[in-house]
Motif scaffolding. Structure first.
Motif, PDB file in Angstrom:
ATOM      1  N   TYR A 278       7.282  -6.999  -2.427  1.00  0.00           N
ATOM      2  CA  TYR A 278       5.919  -6.557  -2.121  1.00  0.00           C
ATOM      3  C   TYR A 278       5.634  -6.648  -0.611  1.00  0.00           C
ATOM      4  CZ  TYR A 278       4.578  -6.629  -7.094  1.00  0.00           C
ATOM      5  OH  TYR A 278       4.476  -6.380  -8.430  1.00  0.00           O
ATOM      6  N   LEU A 279       6.061  -7.738   0.014  1.00  0.00           N
ATOM      7  CA  LEU A 279       5.831  -7.911   1.450  1.00  0.00           C
ATOM      8  C   LEU A 279       6.586  -6.849   2.252  1.00  0.00           C
ATOM      9  CD1 LEU A 279       6.036 -11.800   1.791  1.00  0.00           C
ATOM     10  CD2 LEU A 279       3.987 -10.374   1.895  1.00  0.00           C
ATOM     11  N   CYS A 280       7.828  -6.585   1.879  1.00  0.00           N
ATOM     12  CA  CYS A 280       8.607  -5.548   2.575  1.00  0.00           C
ATOM     13  C   CYS A 280       7.941  -4.184   2.440  1.00  0.00           C
ATOM     14  CB  CYS A 280      10.024  -5.490   2.007  1.00  0.00           C
ATOM     15  SG  CYS A 280      11.076  -6.877   2.460  1.00  0.00           S
ATOM     16  N   ALA A 281       7.483  -3.877   1.231  1.00  0.00           N
ATOM     17  CA  ALA A 281       6.834  -2.590   1.010  1.00  0.00           C
ATOM     18  C   ALA A 281       5.525  -2.482   1.800  1.00  0.00           C
ATOM     19  CB  ALA A 281       6.576  -2.394  -0.484  1.00  0.00           C
ATOM     20  N   LEU A 282       4.776  -3.572   1.886  1.00  0.00           N
ATOM     21  CA  LEU A 282       3.543  -3.571   2.690  1.00  0.00           C
ATOM     22  C   LEU A 282       3.844  -3.287   4.159  1.00  0.00           C
ATOM     23  CD1 LEU A 282       1.437  -6.580   1.332  1.00  0.00           C
ATOM     24  CD2 LEU A 282       0.685  -4.198   1.490  1.00  0.00           C
ATOM     25  N   VAL A 283       4.886  -3.917   4.677  1.00  0.00           N
ATOM     26  CA  VAL A 283       5.263  -3.695   6.071  1.00  0.00           C
ATOM     27  C   VAL A 283       5.732  -2.257   6.275  1.00  0.00           C
ATOM     28  CG1 VAL A 283       6.945  -4.317   7.850  1.00  0.00           C
ATOM     29  CG2 VAL A 283       5.804  -6.107   6.539  1.00  0.00           C
ATOM     30  N   ALA A 284       6.536  -1.757   5.336  1.00  0.00           N
ATOM     31  CA  ALA A 284       7.156  -0.446   5.501  1.00  0.00           C
ATOM     32  C   ALA A 284       6.161   0.701   5.417  1.00  0.00           C
ATOM     33  CB  ALA A 284       8.236  -0.253   4.441  1.00  0.00           C
ATOM     34  N   PHE A 285       5.106   0.571   4.612  1.00  0.00           N
ATOM     35  CA  PHE A 285       4.220   1.714   4.384  1.00  0.00           C
ATOM     36  C   PHE A 285       2.826   1.541   4.995  1.00  0.00           C
ATOM     37  CE2 PHE A 285       7.537   2.235   1.145  1.00  0.00           C
ATOM     38  CZ  PHE A 285       7.965   3.501   1.519  1.00  0.00           C
ATOM     39  N   PRO A 286       1.954   0.673   4.481  1.00  0.00           N
ATOM     40  CA  PRO A 286       0.686   0.457   5.201  1.00  0.00           C
ATOM     41  C   PRO A 286       0.916  -0.044   6.625  1.00  0.00           C
ATOM     42  CG  PRO A 286       0.545  -0.442   2.992  1.00  0.00           C
ATOM     43  CD  PRO A 286       1.971  -0.071   3.204  1.00  0.00           C
ATOM     44  N   GLY A 287       1.934  -0.882   6.803  1.00  0.00           N
ATOM     45  CA  GLY A 287       2.224  -1.399   8.142  1.00  0.00           C
ATOM     46  C   GLY A 287       2.571  -0.306   9.130  1.00  0.00           C
ATOM     47  N   LEU A 288       3.269   0.714   8.676  1.00  0.00           N
ATOM     48  CA  LEU A 288       3.622   1.829   9.556  1.00  0.00           C
ATOM     49  C   LEU A 288       2.373   2.559  10.041  1.00  0.00           C
ATOM     50  CD1 LEU A 288       5.879   3.587  10.810  1.00  0.00           C
ATOM     51  CD2 LEU A 288       5.826   4.962   8.728  1.00  0.00           C
TER      52      LEU A 288
END
Length: 528
Positions: free
Chosen positions: A118-128
């Motif tokens: 979940y943390l990786c996905a948050l960084v990869a998409f909303p984080g971008l």
């Protein structure tokens, strides 16, 4: 530099919290309906943490099925000793280079593999999206153009559809890549040097895959070639070159002496297909044209004002355009193949918008903003998957941001995804944690989340596995077990399922069945 006011900061914080909430709410259902690669993402985090080696039983079983069954004639399938499939773990580094797994395994001390995902996905998409906005504001782009930039990114298929695909480690490359190249741009163009940040972010970006390392090396050399040759050099300017030399040597040694990935063997054939399709203007050229159109339109509104970055971005697309390792590079937008070039496109439009705004042009600024909005709308109503250009007003419901809202309201197609996810969780609950199971790809994430770690790719493990989890069809109250996969066509699949029928009935009995309707469903079977 633009200083964000308190009102803007508060608004960005509020919208970010909403975006994070909607994304996590959608992801917690969507990932369960994904396939093999989603399950082995979690598995490799666990095995790296538990053993110190990045290994996977799931991928090993699939590779054995690819080698022995999926392209095999029926006679071989029917005589195959499925019970001989072992619990042997496959070394992931034979397929891809993922050093970042060791960093994620460190987080496993405190967090579960699912939370890390979940943390990786948050960084990869909303984080971008947040990184694009903050960089835009930091270099002087006003609020409205900055919002247009993040909407262009959010509705581009490489973000919009990938956000609901399977999660791969190299989906972290776009966010890490744009941060790295923004740091490098400041280093080269304004002598604002941050050596520790450059090295750390560069190593992290390159650790997401061997493709990421190659693109980072090529991109860095491109920046030096286009930006650095006419400037006054300092001793510290050698640091990025030392970094890419190290990464280049690492990638060469890894791909030459460690990697055993047959997918890359078709790349040269893909190059021939590209030139043949273009020269003859065949049907095979349509995905290439569409791939180029979608990405070149992304550059059109702003990248003209950052010509050197635009050229780097165009060159970054060349491997995807001319090569192929299965065709997903062109229009497979839910996959990870677009992660390699996407950050270069983003950097080009952000730097172009910044350069445009410095001109204070009363002519070009409104034209560029209008084009940016038009491209965003183009993406919103375009079906990006078929080779032809198809538009529909309903297509916007397939885009990432709108889907997130539908998951929250439990409407549209999201409703069926949620029901499917809950159904998969319910099915997996009938298989005890720690069991050995033979099943299809679509059931693997839910089973792994349930604690089932020994999973064979059906029909491997048949006769040895404690449980089977397979689909069925029913006629005249007689169940027919389905699920065999073959590249040789439906006739082979039909015959293989027929010869597997007796083996399953002789060795297993039904524990629970979950009907999809009057004639089909999924069954949990246990070894007699």
């Amino acid at each position: 530099m633009s200083e964000m006011k308190a009102v803007e900061k508060a608004l960005i914080l509020s919208l970010s919290i909403v975006l994070f909430f909607l994304f996590l709410n959608a992801t917690r259902f969507n990932w369960l309906g994904q396939s093999l690669d989603q399950a082995y993402f979690l598995e490799t985090i666990d095995t790296t943490y538990e053993t110190g080696r990045s290994t996977t039983m799931l991928m090993g079983s699939v590779i054995r099925a690819l080698d022995d069954l999926i392209v095999a004639p029926v006679s071989r399938v029917c005589g195959y000793q499925f019970e001989n499939d072992t619990r042997e773990y496959f070394n992931l580094y034979k397929r891809h280079s993922f050093p970042i797994l060791y960093g994620l395994a460190g987080l496993r001390i405190f967090l579960s593999a699912k939370i890390i995902f979940y943390l990786c996905a948050l960084v990869a998409f909303p984080g971008l999206l947040l990184a694009v906005y903050f960089r835009s504001r930091n270099i002087g782009i006003p609020v409205i153009p900055s919002v247009i930039l993040i909407l262009m990114v959010a509705f581009h298929p490489a973000w919009s559809y990938s956000v609901f695909g399977q999660f791969y480690l190299d989906k972290l490359f776009p966010i890490l890549g744009i941060i790295y190249f923004f740091i490098l741009h400041d280093w080269i163009s304004s002598d604002h040097r941050r050596p520790y940040a450059l090295v750390v972010v560069g190593l992290l970006a390159a650790s997401t895959s061997e493709r990421s390392a190659i693109m980072l090396v090529a991109g860095t050399l491109g920046v030096y070639a286009f930006f650095g040759l006419r400037r006054k050099w300092s001793r510290l300017d050698i640091l990025p070159l030392i970094l890419v030399l190290f990464l280049g040597i690492y990638a060469f040694i890894y791909m030459r002496y460690v990697q055993q990935n047959p997918d890359y063997s078709s790349f040269s054939t893909g190059i021939y297909t590209f030139f043949s399709a273009i020269s003859r203007n065949t049907e095979a050229a349509k995905p290439i044209y569409k791939f180029l159109l979608i990405n070149l339109l992304f550059l059109a509104p702003f990248a003209y004002f950052a010509k050197r970055w635009a050229l780097i971005a165009i060159l970054s697309m060349v491997p995807n355009a001319i090569g192929s390792i299965g065709g997903a590079e062109k229009l497979g937008w839910t996959t990870h193949y677009h992660s390699a070039y996407f950050p270069f496109l983003i950097v080009a439009i952000v730097m172009g918008a910044a350069a445009l705004w410095k001109t204070r042009s009363r002519v070009f600024i409104p034209i560029a903003m209008t084009l940016g909005i038009s491209v965003t709308l183009f993406y919103a109503f375009l079906d990006p998957f078929p080779p032809t250009l198809n538009f529909s007003l309903k297509q916007i419901r397939e885009t990432g941001l709108v889907k997130m809202a539908e998951f929250y309201t439990v409407s549209g197609r999201a409703e069926s995804v949620i029901l499917r996810a809950r159904s998969l969780e319910n099915m997996a609950a009938y298989v005890p944690a720690g069991s050995e199971v033979s099943t299809l790809e679509g059931y693997m994430p839910a089973l792994y989340a349930q604690g089932v770690k020994w999973i064979h790719f059906y029909p491997l493990g048949l006769g040895k596995s404690e449980y089977l989890m397979v689909p069925y069809t029913q006629k005249d109250n007689v169940r027919r077990w389905e699920g065999f996969v073959s590249y040789l066509g439906p006739e082979v699949i039909e015959q293989a399922n027929t010869c597997l029928q007796k083996r399953i009935n002789d060795q297993y009995f039904v524990v629970q069945e979950f009907a999809n309707g009057p004639v089909s469903g999924t069954a949990i079977l246990k070894h007699r």
